[in-house]
Design a protein around this motif. Sequence first.
Motif, PDB file in Angstrom:
ATOM      1  N   LYS A  85      67.693  -3.142 -36.592  1.00 12.21           N
ATOM      2  CA  LYS A  85      66.686  -3.524 -35.607  1.00 12.21           C
ATOM      3  C   LYS A  85      66.158  -4.936 -35.905  1.00 12.21           C
ATOM      4  O   LYS A  85      66.069  -5.774 -35.009  1.00 12.21           O
ATOM      5  CB  LYS A  85      65.534  -2.498 -35.647  1.00 12.21           C
ATOM      6  N   PRO A  90      68.054  -8.601 -31.665  1.00 19.47           N
ATOM      7  CA  PRO A  90      66.772  -9.270 -31.420  1.00 19.47           C
ATOM      8  C   PRO A  90      65.999  -8.610 -30.284  1.00 19.47           C
ATOM      9  O   PRO A  90      66.595  -8.027 -29.376  1.00 19.47           O
ATOM     10  CB  PRO A  90      67.180 -10.694 -31.045  1.00 19.47           C
ATOM     11  N   LYS A  91      64.682  -8.722 -30.378  1.00 20.16           N
ATOM     12  CA  LYS A  91      63.810  -8.061 -29.386  1.00 20.16           C
ATOM     13  C   LYS A  91      64.063  -8.592 -27.984  1.00 20.16           C
ATOM     14  O   LYS A  91      64.237  -7.848 -27.037  1.00 20.16           O
ATOM     15  CB  LYS A  91      62.344  -8.295 -29.771  1.00 20.16           C
ATOM     16  N   SER A  92      64.056  -9.928 -27.852  1.00 19.46           N
ATOM     17  CA  SER A  92      64.309 -10.475 -26.519  1.00 19.46           C
ATOM     18  C   SER A  92      65.469 -11.451 -26.639  1.00 19.46           C
ATOM     19  O   SER A  92      65.501 -12.270 -27.559  1.00 19.46           O
ATOM     20  CB  SER A  92      63.064 -11.184 -26.001  1.00 19.46           C
ATOM     21  N   VAL A  93      66.428 -11.320 -25.756  1.00 16.09           N
ATOM     22  CA  VAL A  93      67.586 -12.215 -25.811  1.00 16.09           C
ATOM     23  C   VAL A  93      67.604 -13.134 -24.594  1.00 16.09           C
ATOM     24  O   VAL A  93      67.178 -12.751 -23.497  1.00 16.09           O
ATOM     25  CB  VAL A  93      68.925 -11.430 -25.908  1.00 16.09           C
ATOM     26  N   LYS A  94      68.110 -14.337 -24.819  1.00 14.08           N
ATOM     27  CA  LYS A  94      68.240 -15.312 -23.733  1.00 14.08           C
ATOM     28  C   LYS A  94      69.629 -15.930 -23.826  1.00 14.08           C
ATOM     29  O   LYS A  94      70.226 -15.976 -24.902  1.00 14.08           O
ATOM     30  CB  LYS A  94      67.199 -16.431 -23.898  1.00 14.08           C
TER      31      LYS A  94
END
Length: 233
Positions: A85, A90-94
């Motif tokens: 985790k 990753p928590k938010s991906v871009k």
Amino acid sequence: MKETICTIPINDVFGPKDGCPICRLHNMLEQNYLDYILGAAMMEPDVRVETNEKGFCTKHMHMMVGKGRRLQNALLLETHLERIKTELIPKSVKGKPDKKNIAALERLQDSCYVCDKISWGMEHMFQTVFASFSTDPEFKALFNEQPFICLPHYTMLIKSAAGKGGLKGGGLSEFYSASAALAGKYLETLKDDISHYCKMYDYRSKGLDWGNSRDAIERSVEFLTSERPDYIE
Ligand SMILES: [Zn+2]
Ligand SMILES: [Zn+2]
């Protein structure tokens, strides 16, 4: 401990003369390590660091859960999941998927703490086998009396014998031909049994004896993969 767990006496491996001795060694190491990680290793933080990092292959995860130690399994999974985790998903991906991240995910799924320990223990035992084969005539005789060596373990043995820390010169040639004889003779028997099995399906074979061929498929799979399938007609 890590060392003592793989010090299986060479006679426990070669003494029974039943099936492939290296399969026996593999299974003994496997059981020892599974019991260890679900037992005493709970108290060793450095082992947990390693299990968090490497994880387990499908087979070993199933075997661990199969041992029924629910809390111990959950504790191992808790820190392993936490590591995935925080480090790998990753928590938010871009944007685009990251190549390095994908490689790390793949590495995780290709690695197994138990498999690595078994390989280490096997290599350790191989060194003892090579030394005993070259210096102890009684062991050499015992080695030659094995019923067979399966294909994956034959490959491992001759690779290790020819590699660094293995055997040299006449000792290597002698070990190579002894191992090839064990794998080769059994292969010949298997091939004959499989041919006989096929022949028994011919209507002209009606009433003939199946001989040793009834489990020829299972024995062939065991020889080729180190594992005997448990289905049998
Ligand atoms: Zn084997
Ligand atoms: Zn594994």
